[in-house]
Design an enzyme around this catalytic site. Structure first.
Site, PDB file in Angstrom:
ATOM      1  N   GLU A   1       9.614  -2.150  -2.161  1.00 33.08           N
ATOM      2  CA  GLU A   1       8.510  -1.300  -2.619  1.00 33.08           C
ATOM      3  C   GLU A   1       9.036   0.065  -3.092  1.00 33.08           C
ATOM      4  O   GLU A   1       8.689   0.552  -4.164  1.00 33.08           O
ATOM      5  CB  GLU A   1       7.532  -1.118  -1.454  1.00 33.08           C
ATOM      6  CG  GLU A   1       6.433  -0.120  -1.687  1.00 33.08           C
ATOM      7  CD  GLU A   1       5.252  -0.705  -2.432  1.00 33.08           C
ATOM      8  OE1 GLU A   1       4.662  -1.678  -1.935  1.00 33.08           O
ATOM      9  OE2 GLU A   1       4.936  -0.199  -3.508  1.00 33.08           O
TER      10      GLU A   1
ATOM     11  N   ASP B   1       8.980   1.488  -7.010  1.00 37.51           N
ATOM     12  CA  ASP B   1       8.254   2.698  -7.398  1.00 37.51           C
ATOM     13  C   ASP B   1       9.169   3.656  -8.147  1.00 37.51           C
ATOM     14  O   ASP B   1       8.822   4.159  -9.211  1.00 37.51           O
ATOM     15  CB  ASP B   1       7.715   3.419  -6.155  1.00 37.51           C
ATOM     16  CG  ASP B   1       6.500   2.737  -5.573  1.00 37.51           C
ATOM     17  OD1 ASP B   1       6.073   1.710  -6.138  1.00 37.51           O
ATOM     18  OD2 ASP B   1       5.972   3.224  -4.563  1.00 37.51           O
TER      19      ASP B   1
ATOM     20  N   SER C   1       1.263  -2.534  -6.945  1.00 38.22           N
ATOM     21  CA  SER C   1       2.266  -1.501  -6.632  1.00 38.22           C
ATOM     22  C   SER C   1       3.219  -1.333  -7.793  1.00 38.22           C
ATOM     23  O   SER C   1       3.923  -0.324  -7.867  1.00 38.22           O
ATOM     24  CB  SER C   1       3.118  -1.891  -5.434  1.00 38.22           C
ATOM     25  OG  SER C   1       2.363  -2.381  -4.410  1.00 38.22           O
TER      26      SER C   1
END
Ligand code: NAG
Ligand code: NAG
Ligand code: NAG
Ligand code: NAG
Ligand code: NAG
Length: 563
Positions: free
Chosen positions: A272, A276, A475
């Site tokens: 994650e 990002d 995400s």
């Protein structure tokens, strides 16, 4: 019983029920799946609790947010400084005095406030905390993919009745750290070989959204952007370098993150966190990037809440923040959800754009007294953030039109009424959608989301030196949309205009101009006979699966560049 008697009772630490109240009776307090208890915490151990103090003038704050975010208003773009926000909303002297006196009497020491004075974080021993908050019982729990340890109370806490006008809630007791819902999906079958790409990379993103090699930060403004991490997860700079080397293509980008707020652990990189950073810095290329790394590293802190405190304790912040955190709306107490929403209003009044992932379970599903309903998530459902849904390529191996990604979170809040900026668009959708689910499944009068979308399917990510294919989730779409808004801010700043700030009023007024309308595909929901796994379907204009659609950079820049 009078106030005096209650206070006496309080200081004697005998809190009769009439003298106390429960600020968060509706907060879910069950142990999340995959977590285990390691037993009660030693009474002499220290923990930190966060007290959310009652703010003032919230009606005025909401009027100001409206004024600075509405292009039709004379105050449009005239954002408040954090000090102005503090002046407006800071708790009354009575509130500050009452709460401080109560904490001091309980032996709390080492309390830290923020610039807006509406939060206090204090250190106490577990013994003191359990006396201060009758009912609470602190245990240590372990869980999550990184075997994170936290200190929490699954039992509800009470506060003295005399504090009811002064304290919204106490953080650090009930809410567990969020888990990422990113998934790695199996690779689709390849058909044909000419002009194929093998998954989403920065060059695919830049091709689809019409970004040229010139569309990067100029390096001459102090524009910046940020993403926030709440899991026990880190990014590695070496992964960023490897990622840019493998997938960067022909555009100038920065080689490292400019500013890490909080501590980066030494642990393995998380997918994650890697995702990002890698996509925010390749969509918003050559723009200085901040990472909020796992704010709230102490076992007894709520990472998301700590991030909100950081925002209220720093006057100069990046204009764009992307966040991939979410919870079921129904699992959060009303006190917490309303207060967090107020924190988003504070951010909006300062001209910060907060982008939240819409979630990865489509419309969601749960059962309320034996009946199925869709399940909205928060902060996606807040009327003061811009929520980003997800899409896939129609042909997964070509840069084609996009369709709704079936996981794309979307729906209607059961907490927040529909804000006026979106009423017309939502009414139009409800009137014209040919595939509307039964009305008992959703609250048509609630805040509807997402607002926009971007690709969420089949991303390449480099994590711990290894390229990982087919990573999917909103995400991924959120940092991409965030990076593109940062490029637009760059042009606005160069032209002497303020950054975009809270985008929704303008976005809906312009009816999604500059976005590719996504008109095909539905998202998932309850697996029952009534809806057969289908939630809402995208269609022309706004819809609760892909919002107004995905960015066409030159067109979006054109409509958002002018003051
Ligand atoms: C807010 O910032 C000040 C100054 O840097 C610091 O002393 C204080 O501890 C911070 N507050 C919190 C809650 O961390
Ligand atoms: C942007 O991309 C679309 C689809 O890929 C294309 O049709 C369009 O001409 C491009 N350029 C502009 C300026 O919109
Ligand atoms: C990228 O940013 C640097 C400063 O960080 C600047 O010197 C350079 O000109 C920028 N590149 C482009 C293509 O604008
Ligand atoms: C940089 O940003 C701060 C606020 O974050 C602002 O006060 C300052 O004027 C900006 N400087 C430039 C050169 O844009
Ligand atoms: C529907 O949403 C409104 C807020 O818009 C809320 O007051 C109401 O309780 C919700 N209804 C249900 C059944 O959750």
């Amino acid at each position: 019983m009078g106030l005096r008697a209650c206070l006496l009772g309080l200081f004697a630490l005998i809190v009769a029920s009439k003298c106390s109240y429960s600020p968060e009776p509706d907060q879910q307090r069950t142990l999340p799946h995959g977590w285990v208890s390691l037993g009660r915490v030693d009474p002499e151990e220290e923990l930190s609790l966060t007290f959310a103090l009652r703010q003032q003038n919230l009606k005025r704050l909401s009027e100001l947010v409206q004024a600075v975010s509405d292009p039709g208003s004379p105050r449009y773009g005239k954002y408040l400084a954090l000090e102005d926000v503090a002046e407006l909303i800071r708790p009354s002297p009575l509130t500050l005095h009452t709460v401080q006196k109560w904490l001091l009497a309980a032996g709390a020491q080492n309390c830290h406030s923020v610039i807006t004075q509406d939060f206090l974080t204090c250190w106490l021993s577990v013994r003191q905390a359990e006396l201060l908050l009758p009912g609470a019982e602190f245990h240590r729990y372990m869980g999550g993919p990184e075997k994170t340890r936290v200190v929490r109370s699954l039992r509800p806490y009470q506060l003295p009745q005399a504090l009811a006008p002064h304290v919204d809630f106490v953080g650090g007791l009930h809410r567990f750290p969020p888990t990422s819902s990113l998934r790695q999906r199996p690779a689709p079958q390849v058909a044909g070989t000419v002009g194929l790409h093998l998954g989403v990379t920065p060059s695919v993103i830049r091709e689809r959204y019409n970004l040229t090699a010139q569309d990067v930060g100029s390096g001459t403004t102090n524009n910046s952007q940020a993403c926030a991490q709440f899991l026990e997860q880190y990014f590695h700079e070496s992964d960023l370098a490897e990622f840019m080397h493998l997938f960067g293509g022909k555009f100038v980008h920065l080689a490292s993150v400019s500013h890490v707020v909080g501590k980066q652990g030494r642990g393995r990189a998380g997918i994650e966190a890697s995702l990002d950073v890698e996509y925010l810095m390749s969509a918003g290329a050559n723009i200085s990037t901040w990472v909020y790394s796992n704010a709230g590293r102490h076992e007894a802190q709520e990472p998301f809440l700590q991030w909100l405190l950081l925002l209220s304790n720093e006057s100069a912040l990046p204009p764009v923040h992307t966040v991939s955190y979410g919870d079921d709306e129904d699992s959060l107490s009303s006190a917490y959800i309303q207060r967090v929403n107020t924190e988003f209003m504070k951010a909006a009044s300062r001209g910060l754009t907060l982008l939240f992932a819409s979630g990865d379970s489509g419309a969601g599903c749960w059962s309320v007294s034996g009946r199925h309903q869709f399940r909205p998530s928060f902060p996606a459902s807040s009327p003061y953030v811009t929520t980003v849904g997800g899409t896939s390529f129609q042909n997964p191996f070509r840069v084609t039109n996009e369709v709704a990604d079936y996981i794309s979170g979307g729906g209607f809040s059961n907490v927040f009424p529909q804000p006026s900026y979106q009423k017309e668009a939502v009414a139009q959708f409800l009137k014209s959608s040919p595939h509307l689910p039964p009305s008992s499944y959703f609250n048509a009068s609630g805040r509807a989301y997402p607002d926009v979308a971007a690709l969420s399917d089949g991303y390449w990510v480099v994590s711990n030196g290894i390229p990982i294919p087919w990573v999917s989730g909103t995400s991924a779409s959120t940092p991409v949309f965030g990076g593109i808004l940062s490029l637009i801010n760059e042009h606005r700043i160069l032209n002497g205009h303020p950054p975009l700030g809270f985008l929704n009023p303008r976005l809906y007024q312009q009816r999604g101009a500059g976005l590719f309308d996504v008109t095909h595909g539905c998202h998932e929901s309850c697996l029952n006979e009534e809806v057969e796994g289908e939630g809402f379907c995208s269609g022309p204009g706004w819809d609760p699966v892909t919002g107004w659609g995905t960015p066409n950079f030159p067109a979006l820049l054109k409509t958002l560049l002018n003051p």
